[in-house]
Design an enzyme around this catalytic site. Sequence first.
Site, mmCIF file in Angstrom:
data_model
loop_
_atom_site.group_PDB
_atom_site.id
_atom_site.type_symbol
_atom_site.label_atom_id
_atom_site.label_comp_id
_atom_site.label_asym_id
_atom_site.label_seq_id
_atom_site.Cartn_x
_atom_site.Cartn_y
_atom_site.Cartn_z
ATOM 1 C CE LYS A 111 26.469 -50.640 -42.827
ATOM 2 N NZ LYS A 111 26.773 -51.268 -41.646
ATOM 3 C CD GLN B 99 29.052 -50.768 -38.800
ATOM 4 O OE1 GLN B 99 28.539 -50.360 -39.512
ATOM 5 N NE2 GLN B 99 30.058 -52.008 -39.529
ATOM 6 C CG ASP C 144 22.945 -54.689 -38.617
ATOM 7 O OD1 ASP C 144 22.666 -54.217 -40.048
ATOM 8 O OD2 ASP C 144 23.419 -53.736 -37.500
#
Length: 282
Positions: free
Chosen positions: A47, A91, A116
């Site tokens: 990322k 995460q 997300d």
Amino acid sequence: MTQILSGREAADALLGTLSEQVSQLDPKLVVVQVGDDPASASYIKQKMKSCEKVGMRHEHKHLPADTTREQLFSLIEQLNADPDVTGFIVQLPLPDHLQPLVPQVIRAIDPKKDVDGFGAYNLGKVLLSREFEHLPPATPSGIIALMEHYKIDPAGKHVVVVGRSNIVGKPIALMLLNRDATVTVCHSRTPDLGVITRQADILIAAVGKPKLITADMVKDGVVVIDVGMSRTKDGLTGDVDFAGVEPKASAITPVPGGVGPMTVAGLLRNCVRAKERQKEQD
Ligand code: NAP
């Protein structure tokens, strides 16, 4: 000849289209990591690398494995309140003592910064219609972008989705329904999976069981999108037995190098979209 659907190529193309908006809007992505899960470390690295590629400001906030619930929620509040942070993700998975809190963690993220796309607000918009999809979950959004890149039109096709998680299976089924596919969703309680998967024009496997989908479970000419990523002794392995299925498929994603890079590109695109919307509301 079977077409290999390269997520690396399609992700590069999508990132290329984002760089101008990134330089104009100057969004910032923050990735919160708690603990040292090795798979998470590798995803975060990808990322951060993609942010660099596209010129997006980014920050990796790495908290120790013994971070308390209070510390994590206090950081989420700070990030929600910080006008310089466009979007952030926590995460997953979290360390064992925090993992049961995942639904609360997702709920605590401001929907405007939920890049997300895991929260109820953004998922609900996916449910409404294609026009309402604003910050869709990154993996389904990446799959749609991959299909668009390779001009695979789902309209009128029978898509079979194996897996019904809130982050992949359910939202990709809805997004394809929004694009006029006829969608069947299978899961662990589906009896005789092969009877259903053999009917698929487009098969999307999002299970997490290495090589679950074998050659006898697909029809000739199928398009196969393998979301699965399991770490096995042979390395990163998808849900599809690639060697067996590839000769029957008209197109197929590899693992790695398929859906993975598209998920990252989907995340960065969400960050740009979030910034656009935040500017409109200034
Ligand atoms: P998940 O939450 O564990 O969901 C797995 C789904 O598979 C569940 O709906 C489950 O059914 C179903 N399932 C389990 N065994 C099955 C079987 N034998 N037959 C049919 N369905 C079965 O997983 P997820 O988060 O959606 O992730 C799925 C896979 O995608 C994992 O390997 C994950 O690492 C990978 N992934 C990859 C990316 C990427 O960027 N490439 C992103 C996200 C996830 P029930 O609902 O009945 O339990």
